[in-house]
Motif scaffolding. Structure first.
Motif, PDB file in Angstrom:
ATOM      1  N   LYS A 231       2.210  -6.177  -6.489  1.00  0.00           N
ATOM      2  CA  LYS A 231       2.748  -6.548  -5.144  1.00  0.00           C
ATOM      3  C   LYS A 231       2.406  -6.032  -4.020  1.00  0.00           C
ATOM      4  O   LYS A 231       2.100  -6.401  -2.787  1.00  0.00           O
ATOM      5  CB  LYS A 231       4.070  -7.182  -5.216  1.00  0.00           C
ATOM      6  CG  LYS A 231       4.172  -8.444  -6.421  1.00  0.00           C
ATOM      7  CD  LYS A 231       5.830  -8.765  -6.275  1.00  0.00           C
ATOM      8  CE  LYS A 231       6.033  -9.679  -7.379  1.00  0.00           C
ATOM      9  NZ  LYS A 231       7.376 -10.148  -7.704  1.00  0.00           N
ATOM     10  N   LEU A 232       2.792  -4.640  -4.019  1.00  0.00           N
ATOM     11  CA  LEU A 232       2.661  -3.685  -2.828  1.00  0.00           C
ATOM     12  C   LEU A 232       1.026  -3.517  -2.602  1.00  0.00           C
ATOM     13  O   LEU A 232       0.971  -3.376  -1.513  1.00  0.00           O
ATOM     14  CB  LEU A 232       3.354  -2.259  -3.417  1.00  0.00           C
ATOM     15  CG  LEU A 232       4.637  -2.261  -3.470  1.00  0.00           C
ATOM     16  CD1 LEU A 232       5.242  -1.153  -4.170  1.00  0.00           C
ATOM     17  CD2 LEU A 232       5.405  -2.604  -2.077  1.00  0.00           C
ATOM     18  N   LYS A 233       0.368  -3.396  -3.571  1.00  0.00           N
ATOM     19  CA  LYS A 233      -1.159  -3.382  -3.560  1.00  0.00           C
ATOM     20  C   LYS A 233      -1.670  -4.750  -2.648  1.00  0.00           C
ATOM     21  O   LYS A 233      -2.332  -4.446  -1.803  1.00  0.00           O
ATOM     22  CB  LYS A 233      -1.931  -3.196  -4.735  1.00  0.00           C
ATOM     23  CG  LYS A 233      -3.169  -2.669  -4.526  1.00  0.00           C
ATOM     24  CD  LYS A 233      -3.572  -2.459  -6.171  1.00  0.00           C
ATOM     25  CE  LYS A 233      -5.324  -2.203  -5.933  1.00  0.00           C
ATOM     26  NZ  LYS A 233      -5.840  -2.121  -7.424  1.00  0.00           N
ATOM     27  N   LEU A 234      -1.349  -5.962  -3.116  1.00  0.00           N
ATOM     28  CA  LEU A 234      -1.650  -6.862  -2.572  1.00  0.00           C
ATOM     29  C   LEU A 234      -1.173  -6.908  -1.047  1.00  0.00           C
ATOM     30  O   LEU A 234      -1.804  -7.597  -0.077  1.00  0.00           O
ATOM     31  CB  LEU A 234      -1.013  -8.388  -3.183  1.00  0.00           C
ATOM     32  CG  LEU A 234      -2.036  -8.707  -4.558  1.00  0.00           C
ATOM     33  CD1 LEU A 234      -1.139  -9.814  -5.112  1.00  0.00           C
ATOM     34  CD2 LEU A 234      -3.432  -9.240  -4.144  1.00  0.00           C
ATOM     35  N   ALA A 235      -0.226  -6.585  -0.534  1.00  0.00           N
ATOM     36  CA  ALA A 235       0.307  -6.488   0.748  1.00  0.00           C
ATOM     37  C   ALA A 235      -0.452  -5.358   1.571  1.00  0.00           C
ATOM     38  O   ALA A 235      -0.079  -5.345   2.694  1.00  0.00           O
ATOM     39  CB  ALA A 235       1.799  -6.286   0.602  1.00  0.00           C
ATOM     40  N   GLY A 236      -1.134  -4.601   0.781  1.00  0.00           N
ATOM     41  CA  GLY A 236      -1.579  -3.343   1.783  1.00  0.00           C
ATOM     42  C   GLY A 236      -0.962  -2.249   1.792  1.00  0.00           C
ATOM     43  O   GLY A 236      -1.243  -1.468   2.764  1.00  0.00           O
ATOM     44  N   LEU A 237       0.116  -2.267   0.950  1.00  0.00           N
ATOM     45  CA  LEU A 237       1.024  -1.048   1.204  1.00  0.00           C
ATOM     46  C   LEU A 237       0.658   0.213   0.335  1.00  0.00           C
ATOM     47  O   LEU A 237       1.064   1.249   0.803  1.00  0.00           O
ATOM     48  CB  LEU A 237       2.515  -1.484   1.145  1.00  0.00           C
ATOM     49  CG  LEU A 237       3.095  -2.487   2.065  1.00  0.00           C
ATOM     50  CD1 LEU A 237       4.431  -2.974   1.565  1.00  0.00           C
ATOM     51  CD2 LEU A 237       3.257  -1.947   3.644  1.00  0.00           C
ATOM     52  N   VAL A 238       0.167  -0.223  -0.570  1.00  0.00           N
ATOM     53  CA  VAL A 238      -0.381   0.795  -1.691  1.00  0.00           C
ATOM     54  C   VAL A 238      -1.768   0.579  -2.066  1.00  0.00           C
ATOM     55  O   VAL A 238      -2.267  -0.498  -1.967  1.00  0.00           O
ATOM     56  CB  VAL A 238       0.471   0.675  -2.860  1.00  0.00           C
ATOM     57  CG1 VAL A 238       0.035   1.398  -4.258  1.00  0.00           C
ATOM     58  CG2 VAL A 238       2.221   0.924  -2.526  1.00  0.00           C
ATOM     59  N   ARG A 239      -2.333   1.711  -2.366  1.00  0.00           N
ATOM     60  CA  ARG A 239      -3.892   1.613  -2.729  1.00  0.00           C
ATOM     61  C   ARG A 239      -4.009   2.205  -4.179  1.00  0.00           C
ATOM     62  O   ARG A 239      -3.108   3.041  -4.524  1.00  0.00           O
ATOM     63  CB  ARG A 239      -4.764   2.200  -1.593  1.00  0.00           C
ATOM     64  CG  ARG A 239      -4.629   1.619  -0.542  1.00  0.00           C
ATOM     65  CD  ARG A 239      -5.764   1.889   0.371  1.00  0.00           C
ATOM     66  NE  ARG A 239      -7.161   1.722  -0.222  1.00  0.00           N
ATOM     67  CZ  ARG A 239      -8.240   2.136   0.577  1.00  0.00           C
ATOM     68  NH1 ARG A 239      -8.118   2.827   1.730  1.00  0.00           N
ATOM     69  NH2 ARG A 239      -9.227   1.986  -0.029  1.00  0.00           N
ATOM     70  N   ALA A 240      -5.017   1.920  -4.990  1.00  0.00           N
ATOM     71  CA  ALA A 240      -5.153   2.655  -6.167  1.00  0.00           C
ATOM     72  C   ALA A 240      -6.797   3.075  -6.367  1.00  0.00           C
ATOM     73  O   ALA A 240      -7.554   2.389  -5.612  1.00  0.00           O
ATOM     74  CB  ALA A 240      -4.869   1.730  -7.286  1.00  0.00           C
ATOM     75  N   ARG A 241      -7.059   4.365  -6.997  1.00  0.00           N
ATOM     76  CA  ARG A 241      -8.199   4.696  -7.459  1.00  0.00           C
ATOM     77  C   ARG A 241      -8.254   5.035  -8.856  1.00  0.00           C
ATOM     78  O   ARG A 241      -6.988   5.296  -9.368  1.00  0.00           O
ATOM     79  CB  ARG A 241      -8.515   5.881  -6.510  1.00  0.00           C
ATOM     80  CG  ARG A 241      -7.537   7.209  -6.908  1.00  0.00           C
ATOM     81  CD  ARG A 241      -8.266   8.447  -5.862  1.00  0.00           C
ATOM     82  NE  ARG A 241      -7.361   9.477  -6.062  1.00  0.00           N
ATOM     83  CZ  ARG A 241      -7.019  10.096  -6.895  1.00  0.00           C
ATOM     84  NH1 ARG A 241      -7.883  10.062  -8.157  1.00  0.00           N
ATOM     85  NH2 ARG A 241      -6.173  11.057  -7.052  1.00  0.00           N
TER      86      ARG A 241
END
Length: 118
Positions: free
Chosen positions: A65-75
């Motif tokens: 959810k945080l990733k979809l909102a652009g608050l978190v990213r992942a690599r």
């Protein structure tokens, strides 16, 4: 945007909506804890689950959810996903908000202790 008072422009309804959605996501204790942890540095979902005391699937869902909102990213790092907060402004907001509330709680606790003569 319309100008009012001191010449400051109000944000558009779209910007306010996006901000409200982001704050809505941070209204979850678990997600706020995840953001706090990630504000200190990147880590994988297993480490985050251990740190915030959540089940791995639940923490993974919060991260999505945080990733979809652009608050978190992942690599990707091998087989693991490493999560991080890419926006220093988001880190600042989380740290200021939580820091201020922690300071208030500490002050209130100190006042209570002084009142009891402890």
């Amino acid at each position: 945007m319309a100008k009012f008072g001191g010449g400051v422009q109000d944000p558009s309804a779209e910007v306010l909506g996006a901000a409200a959605a982001a704050f809505g996501l941070l209204a979850s204790t678990a997600r706020l804890h995840i953001m706090w942890a990630l504000s200190e540095g990147e880590c994988d979902v297993t480490h985050l689950a251990n740190r915030v005391g959540g089940a791995l699937p639940a923490v993974s869902q919060h991260l999505s959810k945080l990733k979809l909102a652009g608050l978190v990213r992942a690599r990707r790092e091998g087989r693991r996903q490493i999560y991080y907060v890419d926006d220093p402004h988001v880190v600042t907001v989380v740290r200021v908000m939580v820091g201020q509330l922690a300071a208030r709680a500490q002050e209130a606790s100190a006042r209570r202790l002084q009142g009891t003569g402890a």
